[in-house]
Enzyme design. Structure first.
Site, mmCIF file in Angstrom:
data_model
loop_
_atom_site.group_PDB
_atom_site.id
_atom_site.type_symbol
_atom_site.label_atom_id
_atom_site.label_comp_id
_atom_site.label_asym_id
_atom_site.label_seq_id
_atom_site.Cartn_x
_atom_site.Cartn_y
_atom_site.Cartn_z
ATOM 1 N N LYS A 106 0.838 -1.213 0.000
ATOM 2 C CA LYS A 106 0.000 0.000 0.000
ATOM 3 C C LYS A 106 0.868 1.256 0.000
ATOM 4 C CE LYS A 106 -3.985 -1.387 2.805
ATOM 5 N NZ LYS A 106 -4.712 -1.035 4.032
ATOM 6 N N ASP A 161 -8.818 1.640 4.726
ATOM 7 C CA ASP A 161 -9.167 0.260 5.006
ATOM 8 C C ASP A 161 -9.729 -0.273 3.706
ATOM 9 O OD1 ASP A 161 -9.167 -1.842 6.950
ATOM 10 O OD2 ASP A 161 -11.336 -1.836 6.760
ATOM 11 N N PHE A 179 0.485 -7.094 -4.072
ATOM 12 C CA PHE A 179 0.414 -7.770 -2.777
ATOM 13 C C PHE A 179 -0.966 -8.392 -2.619
ATOM 14 C CE2 PHE A 179 -2.409 -4.934 -0.408
ATOM 15 C CZ PHE A 179 -2.379 -3.799 -1.199
ATOM 16 N N TYR A 222 -4.332 -10.190 -2.553
ATOM 17 C CA TYR A 222 -5.091 -11.030 -3.483
ATOM 18 C C TYR A 222 -4.770 -10.725 -4.952
ATOM 19 C CZ TYR A 222 -7.845 -11.985 0.749
ATOM 20 O OH TYR A 222 -8.233 -12.351 2.022
ATOM 21 N N ASP A 223 -3.794 -9.859 -5.207
ATOM 22 C CA ASP A 223 -3.483 -9.458 -6.595
ATOM 23 C C ASP A 223 -3.283 -10.638 -7.555
ATOM 24 O OD1 ASP A 223 -3.738 -6.782 -6.074
ATOM 25 O OD2 ASP A 223 -1.604 -6.342 -5.994
ATOM 26 N N LYS A 262 -1.501 -0.768 -12.474
ATOM 27 C CA LYS A 262 -2.447 -0.992 -11.371
ATOM 28 C C LYS A 262 -2.959 0.349 -10.855
ATOM 29 C CE LYS A 262 -3.167 -3.063 -6.816
ATOM 30 N NZ LYS A 262 -2.625 -3.656 -5.596
ATOM 31 N N HIS A 303 -8.833 0.347 -6.963
ATOM 32 C CA HIS A 303 -9.712 0.909 -5.937
ATOM 33 C C HIS A 303 -8.945 1.919 -5.083
ATOM 34 C CE1 HIS A 303 -7.519 -2.598 -4.793
ATOM 35 N NE2 HIS A 303 -7.765 -2.449 -3.514
HETATM 36 P P1 IMP Z 1 -6.284 -3.527 5.488
HETATM 37 O O1 IMP Z 1 -6.878 -2.466 4.601
HETATM 38 O O2 IMP Z 1 -4.899 -3.186 5.917
HETATM 39 O O3 IMP Z 1 -7.182 -3.949 6.587
HETATM 40 O O4 IMP Z 1 -6.040 -4.817 4.612
HETATM 41 C C1 IMP Z 1 -6.778 -5.070 3.514
HETATM 42 C C2 IMP Z 1 -6.465 -6.442 2.972
HETATM 43 O O5 IMP Z 1 -7.272 -6.561 1.790
HETATM 44 C C3 IMP Z 1 -5.016 -6.607 2.514
HETATM 45 O O6 IMP Z 1 -4.219 -7.198 3.498
HETATM 46 C C4 IMP Z 1 -5.195 -7.535 1.328
HETATM 47 O O7 IMP Z 1 -5.337 -8.853 1.778
HETATM 48 C C5 IMP Z 1 -6.525 -7.075 0.745
HETATM 49 N N1 IMP Z 1 -6.315 -6.005 -0.246
HETATM 50 C C6 IMP Z 1 -6.640 -4.693 -0.142
HETATM 51 N N2 IMP Z 1 -6.258 -4.010 -1.239
HETATM 52 C C7 IMP Z 1 -5.662 -4.909 -2.032
HETATM 53 C C8 IMP Z 1 -5.029 -4.803 -3.288
HETATM 54 O O8 IMP Z 1 -4.886 -3.728 -3.903
HETATM 55 N N3 IMP Z 1 -4.553 -5.949 -3.799
HETATM 56 C C9 IMP Z 1 -4.664 -7.142 -3.166
HETATM 57 N N4 IMP Z 1 -5.194 -7.298 -1.977
HETATM 58 C C10 IMP Z 1 -5.707 -6.184 -1.401
#
Ligand code: IMP
Length: 195
Positions: A12, A69, A150, A152-153, A173, A178
Protein backbone atom coordinates in the site's frame (compact mmCIF):
# COMPACT_ATOMS: atom_id res chain seq x y z
CA UNK A 1 3.54 19.60 3.71
CA UNK A 2 4.15 16.27 5.42
CA UNK A 3 1.31 13.76 5.69
CA UNK A 4 1.70 10.50 7.58
CA UNK A 5 0.23 7.40 5.90
CA UNK A 6 -0.93 5.16 8.76
CA UNK A 7 0.00 1.76 7.37
CA UNK A 8 2.46 -1.06 7.96
CA UNK A 9 1.60 -2.58 4.55
CA UNK A 10 4.58 -2.04 2.22
CA UNK A 11 2.51 -2.71 -0.92
CA UNK A 12 0.00 0.00 0.00
CA UNK A 13 2.80 2.41 0.94
CA UNK A 14 4.43 2.08 -2.50
CA UNK A 15 1.09 2.62 -4.28
CA UNK A 16 0.07 5.67 -2.25
CA UNK A 17 3.52 7.33 -2.36
CA UNK A 18 3.33 6.93 -6.14
CA UNK A 19 -0.11 8.62 -6.25
CA UNK A 20 1.20 11.66 -4.33
CA UNK A 21 4.62 11.79 -6.00
CA UNK A 22 4.00 14.88 -8.15
CA UNK A 23 2.12 16.81 -5.48
CA UNK A 24 3.33 19.26 -2.87
CA UNK A 25 2.70 16.66 -0.15
CA UNK A 26 5.41 14.42 1.23
CA UNK A 27 3.96 11.07 2.29
CA UNK A 28 5.80 9.48 5.18
CA UNK A 29 4.89 6.05 6.45
CA UNK A 30 5.10 4.47 9.88
CA UNK A 31 8.18 2.57 8.79
CA UNK A 32 9.83 5.89 7.80
CA UNK A 33 9.14 6.93 11.42
CA UNK A 34 10.46 3.59 12.79
CA UNK A 35 7.05 3.09 14.37
CA UNK A 36 6.08 -0.60 14.48
CA UNK A 37 2.64 -0.07 16.04
CA UNK A 38 0.02 -2.67 15.04
CA UNK A 39 -3.33 -0.89 15.16
CA UNK A 40 -6.19 -3.20 16.05
CA UNK A 41 -9.01 -3.02 13.51
CA UNK A 42 -11.92 -3.25 15.90
CA UNK A 43 -14.50 -1.70 13.57
CA UNK A 44 -17.08 -3.61 11.55
CA UNK A 45 -17.06 -1.27 8.54
CA UNK A 46 -14.31 -0.01 6.23
CA UNK A 47 -14.84 3.61 7.27
CA UNK A 48 -14.72 2.81 10.98
CA UNK A 49 -11.42 0.93 10.57
CA UNK A 50 -9.88 3.63 8.36
CA UNK A 51 -10.84 6.27 10.94
CA UNK A 52 -9.44 4.19 13.85
CA UNK A 53 -6.07 3.90 12.05
CA UNK A 54 -5.90 7.61 11.19
CA UNK A 55 -7.02 8.82 14.64
CA UNK A 56 -4.60 6.53 16.48
CA UNK A 57 -1.66 7.97 14.54
CA UNK A 58 -2.95 11.55 14.66
CA UNK A 59 -3.14 11.30 18.47
CA UNK A 60 0.52 10.29 18.60
CA UNK A 61 2.06 12.81 16.16
CA UNK A 62 -0.52 15.68 15.88
CA UNK A 63 0.29 15.86 12.16
CA UNK A 64 -2.04 15.41 9.16
CA UNK A 65 -2.71 11.71 8.59
CA UNK A 66 -4.14 9.61 5.78
CA UNK A 67 -5.25 6.01 6.25
CA UNK A 68 -7.26 3.43 4.41
CA UNK A 69 -9.17 0.26 5.01
CA UNK A 70 -9.68 -1.98 2.06
CA UNK A 71 -10.80 -5.45 1.19
CA UNK A 72 -12.13 -7.93 -1.29
CA UNK A 73 -15.85 -8.64 -1.62
CA UNK A 74 -16.71 -11.96 -3.29
CA UNK A 75 -20.31 -12.35 -4.48
CA UNK A 76 -20.53 -16.16 -4.19
CA UNK A 77 -19.29 -15.92 -0.58
CA UNK A 78 -21.94 -13.33 0.37
CA UNK A 79 -19.40 -10.51 0.58
CA UNK A 80 -16.61 -12.35 2.38
CA UNK A 81 -13.76 -11.77 3.17
CA UNK A 82 -14.80 -8.06 3.27
CA UNK A 83 -13.45 -6.14 6.25
CA UNK A 84 -11.64 -9.32 7.36
CA UNK A 85 -9.60 -9.57 4.12
CA UNK A 86 -6.20 -9.08 5.80
CA UNK A 87 -6.69 -11.88 8.33
CA UNK A 88 -9.09 -14.16 6.42
CA UNK A 89 -7.03 -17.32 7.06
CA UNK A 90 -6.45 -16.36 10.72
CA UNK A 91 -4.32 -13.98 12.80
CA UNK A 92 -0.76 -13.56 11.43
CA UNK A 93 -1.59 -15.43 8.23
CA UNK A 94 0.30 -14.70 5.00
CA UNK A 95 -1.14 -13.33 1.74
CA UNK A 96 -0.58 -16.80 0.32
CA UNK A 97 -2.63 -18.43 3.13
CA UNK A 98 -5.54 -16.09 2.34
CA UNK A 99 -5.36 -16.83 -1.39
CA UNK A 100 -5.32 -20.60 -0.76
CA UNK A 101 -8.32 -20.39 1.55
CA UNK A 102 -10.30 -18.35 -0.98
CA UNK A 103 -9.42 -20.66 -3.89
CA UNK A 104 -10.47 -23.65 -1.82
CA UNK A 105 -13.80 -22.09 -0.92
CA UNK A 106 -14.58 -21.08 -4.49
CA UNK A 107 -13.54 -24.25 -6.32
CA UNK A 108 -17.00 -25.84 -6.10
CA UNK A 109 -18.83 -22.74 -7.36
CA UNK A 110 -19.42 -22.17 -11.10
CA UNK A 111 -17.34 -19.53 -12.92
CA UNK A 112 -17.15 -16.57 -13.08
CA UNK A 113 -16.34 -15.84 -9.44
CA UNK A 114 -17.37 -12.19 -9.49
CA UNK A 115 -15.68 -9.95 -6.93
CA UNK A 116 -14.67 -6.37 -6.26
CA UNK A 117 -12.12 -4.53 -4.18
CA UNK A 118 -13.16 -1.56 -2.03
CA UNK A 119 -10.84 1.08 -0.63
CA UNK A 120 -12.08 3.62 1.90
CA UNK A 121 -9.51 6.35 2.48
CA UNK A 122 -9.59 9.13 5.08
CA UNK A 123 -7.67 12.32 5.82
CA UNK A 124 -7.64 13.94 9.25
CA UNK A 125 -5.90 16.90 10.80
CA UNK A 126 -6.87 19.00 13.80
CA UNK A 127 -9.71 20.73 11.91
CA UNK A 128 -10.70 18.47 9.05
CA UNK A 129 -11.97 15.02 8.19
CA UNK A 130 -12.48 13.84 4.59
CA UNK A 131 -13.22 10.42 3.24
CA UNK A 132 -13.40 8.87 -0.18
CA UNK A 133 -14.25 5.50 -1.75
CA UNK A 134 -12.90 3.57 -4.74
CA UNK A 135 -14.01 0.23 -6.20
CA UNK A 136 -12.48 -2.15 -8.72
CA UNK A 137 -14.64 -4.89 -10.25
CA UNK A 138 -13.48 -8.17 -11.73
CA UNK A 139 -13.31 -11.90 -10.96
CA UNK A 140 -11.27 -14.37 -8.93
CA UNK A 141 -9.13 -16.84 -10.90
CA UNK A 142 -8.35 -20.13 -9.19
CA UNK A 143 -4.75 -20.35 -10.46
CA UNK A 144 -2.57 -17.49 -9.13
CA UNK A 145 -0.60 -15.56 -11.79
CA UNK A 146 2.02 -12.78 -11.50
CA UNK A 147 4.44 -11.55 -8.86
CA UNK A 148 3.72 -7.81 -8.56
CA UNK A 149 1.61 -6.07 -5.94
CA UNK A 150 0.41 -7.77 -2.78
CA UNK A 151 -2.48 -9.59 -1.15
CA UNK A 152 -5.09 -11.03 -3.48
CA UNK A 153 -3.48 -9.46 -6.60
CA UNK A 154 -2.36 -12.82 -8.11
CA UNK A 155 -5.93 -14.18 -8.12
CA UNK A 156 -7.87 -11.02 -9.09
CA UNK A 157 -8.49 -10.26 -12.77
CA UNK A 158 -10.05 -6.82 -13.35
CA UNK A 159 -12.92 -6.45 -15.86
CA UNK A 160 -11.59 -5.74 -19.36
CA UNK A 161 -8.16 -7.30 -18.67
CA UNK A 162 -6.75 -10.76 -19.41
CA UNK A 163 -4.08 -10.28 -16.73
CA UNK A 164 -4.33 -10.46 -12.96
CA UNK A 165 -3.40 -7.38 -10.90
CA UNK A 166 -0.12 -9.13 -10.03
CA UNK A 167 0.72 -9.30 -13.76
CA UNK A 168 0.25 -5.51 -14.14
CA UNK A 169 3.00 -2.98 -13.41
CA UNK A 170 2.62 -0.55 -10.51
CA UNK A 171 1.77 2.20 -13.02
CA UNK A 172 -0.89 0.04 -14.70
CA UNK A 173 -2.45 -0.99 -11.37
CA UNK A 174 -2.44 2.64 -10.22
CA UNK A 175 -4.47 3.69 -13.29
CA UNK A 176 -7.43 1.51 -12.30
CA UNK A 177 -7.20 0.30 -8.72
CA UNK A 178 -9.71 0.91 -5.94
CA UNK A 179 -6.88 2.49 -3.90
CA UNK A 180 -5.82 4.82 -6.73
CA UNK A 181 -9.42 5.95 -7.30
CA UNK A 182 -10.00 6.51 -3.61
CA UNK A 183 -6.72 8.34 -2.89
CA UNK A 184 -6.87 10.45 -6.07
CA UNK A 185 -10.24 11.82 -4.92
CA UNK A 186 -8.91 12.29 -1.40
CA UNK A 187 -5.84 14.12 -2.76
CA UNK A 188 -8.13 16.37 -4.79
CA UNK A 189 -10.05 17.30 -1.61
CA UNK A 190 -6.84 17.94 0.33
CA UNK A 191 -5.55 20.19 -2.48
CA UNK A 192 -8.83 22.09 -2.61
CA UNK A 193 -9.51 22.56 1.10
CA UNK A 194 -6.20 22.45 2.95
CA UNK A 195 -3.76 25.35 2.64
P1 IMP B 1 -6.28 -3.53 5.49
O1 IMP B 1 -6.88 -2.47 4.60
O2 IMP B 1 -4.90 -3.19 5.92
O3 IMP B 1 -7.18 -3.95 6.59
O4 IMP B 1 -6.04 -4.82 4.61
C1 IMP B 1 -6.78 -5.07 3.51
C2 IMP B 1 -6.46 -6.44 2.97
O5 IMP B 1 -7.27 -6.56 1.79
C3 IMP B 1 -5.02 -6.61 2.51
O6 IMP B 1 -4.22 -7.20 3.50
C4 IMP B 1 -5.20 -7.54 1.33
O7 IMP B 1 -5.34 -8.85 1.78
C5 IMP B 1 -6.53 -7.08 0.74
N1 IMP B 1 -6.31 -6.00 -0.25
C6 IMP B 1 -6.64 -4.69 -0.14
N2 IMP B 1 -6.26 -4.01 -1.24
C7 IMP B 1 -5.66 -4.91 -2.03
C8 IMP B 1 -5.03 -4.80 -3.29
O8 IMP B 1 -4.89 -3.73 -3.90
N3 IMP B 1 -4.55 -5.95 -3.80
C9 IMP B 1 -4.66 -7.14 -3.17
N4 IMP B 1 -5.19 -7.30 -1.98
C10 IMP B 1 -5.71 -6.18 -1.40
Amino acid sequence: MKIIFATQNKGKAIEVKNIFKNSKYEIITLSDLNNEIEIEETGTTFIENAYIKAKTIFDIYQLPVIADDSGLVVEQLNGKPGVYSARYAGENCSFDDNNKKLINELKNFPEPHLAHFICLSVYIDKNNFFHSVGELHGKIVLTPRGVNGFGYDPIFQPDGYDKTLAELSLEEKNKISHRAQSFNKLKHNIEEFIL
